[in-house]
Design a protein around this motif. Structure first.
Motif, PDB file in Angstrom:
ATOM      1  N   ALA A   1       0.841  -1.201   0.000  1.00 39.35           N
ATOM      2  CA  ALA A   1       0.000   0.000   0.000  1.00 39.35           C
ATOM      3  C   ALA A   1       0.875   1.249   0.000  1.00 39.35           C
TER       4      ALA A   1
ATOM      5  N   LEU B   1      -0.681   6.844   2.376  1.00 38.28           N
ATOM      6  CA  LEU B   1      -2.071   6.516   2.724  1.00 38.28           C
ATOM      7  C   LEU B   1      -2.137   5.796   4.068  1.00 38.28           C
TER       8      LEU B   1
ATOM      9  N   LEU C   1      -4.312   7.464   7.121  1.00 36.02           N
ATOM     10  CA  LEU C   1      -5.407   6.773   7.790  1.00 36.02           C
ATOM     11  C   LEU C   1      -5.127   6.526   9.271  1.00 36.02           C
TER      12      LEU C   1
ATOM     13  N   MET D   1      -7.084  -2.413   5.982  1.00 34.56           N
ATOM     14  CA  MET D   1      -8.317  -2.628   5.222  1.00 34.56           C
ATOM     15  C   MET D   1      -9.532  -2.115   5.994  1.00 34.56           C
TER      16      MET D   1
ATOM     17  N   LEU E   1      -9.626   1.593   5.616  1.00 29.55           N
ATOM     18  CA  LEU E   1     -10.132   1.957   4.288  1.00 29.55           C
ATOM     19  C   LEU E   1     -11.658   1.859   4.245  1.00 29.55           C
ATOM     20  N   ARG E   2     -12.202   0.784   4.787  1.00 28.13           N
ATOM     21  CA  ARG E   2     -13.651   0.590   4.779  1.00 28.13           C
ATOM     22  C   ARG E   2     -14.372   1.701   5.549  1.00 28.13           C
TER      23      ARG E   2
ATOM     24  N   TYR F   1     -13.661   4.683   5.515  1.00 27.61           N
ATOM     25  CA  TYR F   1     -13.734   5.817   4.594  1.00 27.61           C
ATOM     26  C   TYR F   1     -14.481   5.462   3.314  1.00 27.61           C
TER      27      TYR F   1
ATOM     28  N   ILE G   1     -13.854   3.040   1.210  1.00 27.29           N
ATOM     29  CA  ILE G   1     -12.973   2.581   0.131  1.00 27.29           C
ATOM     30  C   ILE G   1     -12.883   1.062   0.164  1.00 27.29           C
ATOM     31  N   THR G   2     -13.201   0.441  -0.951  1.00 31.36           N
ATOM     32  CA  THR G   2     -13.079  -1.010  -1.093  1.00 31.36           C
ATOM     33  C   THR G   2     -12.138  -1.274  -2.260  1.00 31.36           C
ATOM     34  N   PRO G   3     -10.863  -1.527  -1.971  1.00 29.33           N
ATOM     35  CA  PRO G   3      -9.907  -1.702  -3.059  1.00 29.33           C
ATOM     36  C   PRO G   3     -10.046  -3.057  -3.753  1.00 29.33           C
TER      37      PRO G   3
END
Length: 84
Positions: free
Chosen positions: A16, A20, A24, A53, A56-57, A59, A61-63
């Protein structure tokens, strides 16, 4: 967003952008690696990748995760450990 999950015969890491990871508020353990030149974090699969992860979720965001397997030791093992 696309991330790579790198796996060698012994372990795995989620790659990653280090910026970022910091943005986060994630604090990877000493089992993760940092590529200073590329500003990439290699997040250890057992806890650091999951925490990232989860952040991210939060925010929304699902990469997309691309898996990459290497037959021997992954090159990231030679990188410096992540330090907070």
């Amino acid at each position: 967003m696309q991330l790579t999950y790198l796996q060698d015969p012994g372990h795995g890491w989620l790659i990653a952008p280090a910026a970022l990871v910091r943005q986060l508020g994630c604090t990877p353990s000493r089992y993760s690696f940092f590529d200073h030149a590329a500003d990439l974090a290699y997040l250890e699969e057992d806890c650091d990748a999951g925490s990232f992860m989860h952040a991210l979720r939060l925010y929304g965001i699902t990469p997309e995760i691309i898996e990459r397997h290497v037959p021997g030791d992954a090159a990231c093992r030679a990188l410096p450990r992540w330090t907070n």
